[in-house]
Design a protein around this motif. Structure first.
Motif, PDB file in Angstrom:
ATOM      1  N   PRO A   2     -28.060 -11.701  64.852  1.00  0.00           N
ATOM      2  CA  PRO A   2     -27.821 -10.412  64.186  1.00  0.00           C
ATOM      3  C   PRO A   2     -29.121  -9.651  64.002  1.00  0.00           C
ATOM      4  O   PRO A   2     -30.169 -10.246  63.796  1.00  0.00           O
ATOM      5  CB  PRO A   2     -27.214 -10.813  62.844  1.00  0.00           C
ATOM      6  N   ARG A   3     -29.016  -8.347  64.111  1.00  0.00           N
ATOM      7  CA  ARG A   3     -30.195  -7.514  63.913  1.00  0.00           C
ATOM      8  C   ARG A   3     -30.664  -7.637  62.475  1.00  0.00           C
ATOM      9  O   ARG A   3     -29.861  -7.578  61.546  1.00  0.00           O
ATOM     10  CB  ARG A   3     -29.840  -6.060  64.201  1.00  0.00           C
ATOM     11  N   PRO A   4     -31.972  -7.829  62.261  1.00  0.00           N
ATOM     12  CA  PRO A   4     -32.444  -7.936  60.873  1.00  0.00           C
ATOM     13  C   PRO A   4     -32.235  -6.624  60.143  1.00  0.00           C
ATOM     14  O   PRO A   4     -32.374  -5.543  60.723  1.00  0.00           O
ATOM     15  CB  PRO A   4     -33.926  -8.243  61.028  1.00  0.00           C
ATOM     16  N   MET A   5     -31.858  -6.741  58.870  1.00  0.00           N
ATOM     17  CA  MET A   5     -31.626  -5.542  58.075  1.00  0.00           C
ATOM     18  C   MET A   5     -32.949  -4.823  57.841  1.00  0.00           C
ATOM     19  O   MET A   5     -33.986  -5.453  57.665  1.00  0.00           O
ATOM     20  CB  MET A   5     -31.012  -5.949  56.736  1.00  0.00           C
ATOM     21  N   LYS A   6     -32.893  -3.510  57.862  1.00  0.00           N
ATOM     22  CA  LYS A   6     -34.108  -2.729  57.607  1.00  0.00           C
ATOM     23  C   LYS A   6     -34.590  -2.961  56.183  1.00  0.00           C
ATOM     24  O   LYS A   6     -33.802  -3.019  55.251  1.00  0.00           O
ATOM     25  CB  LYS A   6     -33.808  -1.242  57.800  1.00  0.00           C
ATOM     26  N   LEU A   7     -35.899  -3.052  56.040  1.00  0.00           N
ATOM     27  CA  LEU A   7     -36.451  -3.248  54.709  1.00  0.00           C
ATOM     28  C   LEU A   7     -36.315  -1.968  53.877  1.00  0.00           C
ATOM     29  O   LEU A   7     -36.443  -0.871  54.392  1.00  0.00           O
ATOM     30  CB  LEU A   7     -37.932  -3.594  54.783  1.00  0.00           C
ATOM     31  N   ARG A   8     -36.033  -2.152  52.591  1.00  0.00           N
ATOM     32  CA  ARG A   8     -36.021  -1.027  51.667  1.00  0.00           C
ATOM     33  C   ARG A   8     -37.349  -1.024  50.925  1.00  0.00           C
ATOM     34  O   ARG A   8     -37.831  -2.059  50.487  1.00  0.00           O
ATOM     35  CB  ARG A   8     -34.883  -1.171  50.656  1.00  0.00           C
ATOM     36  N   CYS A   9     -37.902   0.167  50.773  1.00  0.00           N
ATOM     37  CA  CYS A   9     -39.207   0.288  50.119  1.00  0.00           C
ATOM     38  C   CYS A   9     -39.046   0.315  48.605  1.00  0.00           C
ATOM     39  O   CYS A   9     -38.276   1.105  48.059  1.00  0.00           O
ATOM     40  CB  CYS A   9     -39.901   1.558  50.591  1.00  0.00           C
ATOM     41  N   VAL A  10     -39.766  -0.564  47.935  1.00  0.00           N
ATOM     42  CA  VAL A  10     -39.722  -0.650  46.477  1.00  0.00           C
ATOM     43  C   VAL A  10     -41.114  -0.348  45.929  1.00  0.00           C
ATOM     44  O   VAL A  10     -42.092  -0.971  46.326  1.00  0.00           O
ATOM     45  CB  VAL A  10     -39.256  -2.059  46.044  1.00  0.00           C
ATOM     46  N   ALA A  11     -41.195   0.655  45.050  1.00  0.00           N
ATOM     47  CA  ALA A  11     -42.504   1.062  44.525  1.00  0.00           C
ATOM     48  C   ALA A  11     -42.933   0.206  43.350  1.00  0.00           C
ATOM     49  O   ALA A  11     -44.113   0.023  43.097  1.00  0.00           O
ATOM     50  CB  ALA A  11     -42.468   2.530  44.111  1.00  0.00           C
ATOM     51  N   GLN A  12     -41.958  -0.320  42.640  1.00  0.00           N
ATOM     52  CA  GLN A  12     -42.275  -1.015  41.400  1.00  0.00           C
ATOM     53  C   GLN A  12     -41.349  -2.213  41.238  1.00  0.00           C
ATOM     54  O   GLN A  12     -40.126  -2.057  41.296  1.00  0.00           O
ATOM     55  CB  GLN A  12     -42.058  -0.042  40.239  1.00  0.00           C
ATOM     56  N   LEU A  13     -41.922  -3.376  41.027  1.00  0.00           N
ATOM     57  CA  LEU A  13     -41.092  -4.552  40.785  1.00  0.00           C
ATOM     58  C   LEU A  13     -40.678  -4.585  39.322  1.00  0.00           C
ATOM     59  O   LEU A  13     -41.436  -4.139  38.455  1.00  0.00           O
ATOM     60  CB  LEU A  13     -41.877  -5.823  41.127  1.00  0.00           C
ATOM     61  N   PRO A  14     -39.483  -5.104  39.033  1.00  0.00           N
ATOM     62  CA  PRO A  14     -39.062  -5.182  37.627  1.00  0.00           C
ATOM     63  C   PRO A  14     -40.019  -6.083  36.843  1.00  0.00           C
ATOM     64  O   PRO A  14     -40.516  -7.070  37.372  1.00  0.00           O
ATOM     65  CB  PRO A  14     -37.671  -5.820  37.705  1.00  0.00           C
ATOM     66  N   SER A  41     -33.108   1.118  42.663  1.00  0.00           N
ATOM     67  CA  SER A  41     -32.221   2.293  42.744  1.00  0.00           C
ATOM     68  C   SER A  41     -31.863   2.796  41.347  1.00  0.00           C
ATOM     69  O   SER A  41     -31.778   4.000  41.111  1.00  0.00           O
ATOM     70  CB  SER A  41     -30.951   1.963  43.546  1.00  0.00           C
ATOM     71  N   ILE A  42     -31.672   1.880  40.411  1.00  0.00           N
ATOM     72  CA  ILE A  42     -31.392   2.263  39.023  1.00  0.00           C
ATOM     73  C   ILE A  42     -32.614   2.955  38.411  1.00  0.00           C
ATOM     74  O   ILE A  42     -32.498   3.974  37.720  1.00  0.00           O
ATOM     75  CB  ILE A  42     -31.042   1.003  38.178  1.00  0.00           C
ATOM     76  N   ARG A  43     -33.785   2.406  38.707  1.00  0.00           N
ATOM     77  CA  ARG A  43     -35.015   2.996  38.167  1.00  0.00           C
ATOM     78  C   ARG A  43     -35.198   4.430  38.655  1.00  0.00           C
ATOM     79  O   ARG A  43     -35.477   5.340  37.878  1.00  0.00           O
ATOM     80  CB  ARG A  43     -36.237   2.150  38.581  1.00  0.00           C
ATOM     81  N   ARG A  58     -37.640   7.873  49.101  1.00  0.00           N
ATOM     82  CA  ARG A  58     -38.622   6.947  48.532  1.00  0.00           C
ATOM     83  C   ARG A  58     -38.364   5.509  48.978  1.00  0.00           C
ATOM     84  O   ARG A  58     -39.274   4.722  49.133  1.00  0.00           O
ATOM     85  CB  ARG A  58     -38.611   7.028  47.012  1.00  0.00           C
ATOM     86  N   MET A  59     -37.075   5.161  49.144  1.00  0.00           N
ATOM     87  CA  MET A  59     -36.757   3.791  49.526  1.00  0.00           C
ATOM     88  C   MET A  59     -36.645   3.620  51.048  1.00  0.00           C
ATOM     89  O   MET A  59     -36.334   2.537  51.532  1.00  0.00           O
ATOM     90  CB  MET A  59     -35.464   3.328  48.835  1.00  0.00           C
ATOM     91  N   HIS A  60     -36.891   4.716  51.786  1.00  0.00           N
ATOM     92  CA  HIS A  60     -36.839   4.683  53.256  1.00  0.00           C
ATOM     93  C   HIS A  60     -35.461   4.261  53.761  1.00  0.00           C
ATOM     94  O   HIS A  60     -35.349   3.450  54.690  1.00  0.00           O
ATOM     95  CB  HIS A  60     -37.930   3.765  53.832  1.00  0.00           C
ATOM     96  N   PRO A  64     -26.456   7.818  52.363  1.00  0.00           N
ATOM     97  CA  PRO A  64     -25.287   6.942  52.138  1.00  0.00           C
ATOM     98  C   PRO A  64     -25.685   5.509  51.781  1.00  0.00           C
ATOM     99  O   PRO A  64     -25.044   4.880  50.945  1.00  0.00           O
ATOM    100  CB  PRO A  64     -24.538   6.982  53.472  1.00  0.00           C
ATOM    101  N   THR A  65     -26.741   5.021  52.426  1.00  0.00           N
ATOM    102  CA  THR A  65     -27.190   3.658  52.107  1.00  0.00           C
ATOM    103  C   THR A  65     -27.687   3.587  50.672  1.00  0.00           C
ATOM    104  O   THR A  65     -27.378   2.645  49.928  1.00  0.00           O
ATOM    105  CB  THR A  65     -28.311   3.205  53.066  1.00  0.00           C
ATOM    106  N   PHE A  66     -28.456   4.606  50.262  1.00  0.00           N
ATOM    107  CA  PHE A  66     -28.928   4.604  48.881  1.00  0.00           C
ATOM    108  C   PHE A  66     -27.749   4.620  47.913  1.00  0.00           C
ATOM    109  O   PHE A  66     -27.725   3.887  46.929  1.00  0.00           O
ATOM    110  CB  PHE A  66     -29.851   5.800  48.589  1.00  0.00           C
ATOM    111  N   HIS A  67     -26.765   5.464  48.236  1.00  0.00           N
ATOM    112  CA  HIS A  67     -25.595   5.572  47.371  1.00  0.00           C
ATOM    113  C   HIS A  67     -24.897   4.218  47.231  1.00  0.00           C
ATOM    114  O   HIS A  67     -24.464   3.831  46.147  1.00  0.00           O
ATOM    115  CB  HIS A  67     -24.625   6.615  47.942  1.00  0.00           C
ATOM    116  N   ARG A  68     -24.790   3.500  48.339  1.00  0.00           N
ATOM    117  CA  ARG A  68     -24.137   2.198  48.327  1.00  0.00           C
ATOM    118  C   ARG A  68     -24.905   1.205  47.454  1.00  0.00           C
ATOM    119  O   ARG A  68     -24.321   0.451  46.670  1.00  0.00           O
ATOM    120  CB  ARG A  68     -24.035   1.676  49.768  1.00  0.00           C
TER     121      ARG A  68
END
Ligand SMILES: [Zn+2]
Length: 162
Positions: A2-14, A41-43, A58-60, A64-68
């Motif tokens: 399977p194709r690896p899922m694209k990474l989501r960019c996170v600016a700040q870790l909890p 996404s909540i932040r 911001r999350m690249h 629709p993906t962000f919404h999900r």
């Protein structure tokens, strides 16, 4: 494969990885699991009050993906609040906006932006060209040993997973 899922960019870790309601015995306490990108996404949306388009950029990811991601996160938080469940934040499929790496050959440290990591370019030390480099960005509390796939196993020697 399977194709690896694209990474989501996170600016700040909890800063905290586990939340638990008071007064519920551990043996009956249920947990919801939030990924690090769901917490991000909540932040961005619910705390910083950014438009969805800005959050997605911001999350690249696409809008629709962000919404999900956001809807999944909100559903889990609502479940925890209403039904008195603990919240565990760990793992996911993300890269930090900037990660610090160290060369094990000469100790040189430098920052690698998300765009480079997302392309999965093999890293080498900019000083001595050694490929023995490792991430030194410390995983926050509660995220050690998560199922994070921010970096593929074995790609960077000694890579920490979160
Ligand atoms: Zn080096």
């Amino acid at each position: 494969m399977p194709r690896p899922m694209k990474l989501r960019c996170v600016a700040q870790l909890p800063s905290v990885g586990f939340f638990r309601p008071v007064g519920i015995p551990v043996n009956v306490l249920e947990e919801v699991h939030l990924s690090v990108e769901e917490a991000e996404s909540i932040r961005l949306k619910d705390l910083s009050r950014l438009e969805q388009e800005g959050c997605a950029q911001r999350m690249h990811v696409s809008r629709p993906t962000f919404h999900r991601i956001l809807e999944s996160a909100r559903g889990k938080l609502a479940d925890a609040l209403v039904n008195g469940k603990a919240i565990q934040i760990e793992g996911g499929n993300f890269g930090l906006r900037q990660s610090r790496f160290r060369c094990s050959n000469d100790g040189y440290e430098w920052d690698v932006p998300f765009e480079v990591l997302a392309r999965r370019v093999p890293l080498s030390c900019p000083v001595c060209s050694s490929a023995s480099v490792q991430s030194v960005t410390p995983p926050p509390f509660g995220l050690v040993g998560g199922s994070g796939r921010g970096f593929r196993g074995g790609r960077f020697r000694g890579e920490r997973r979160w």
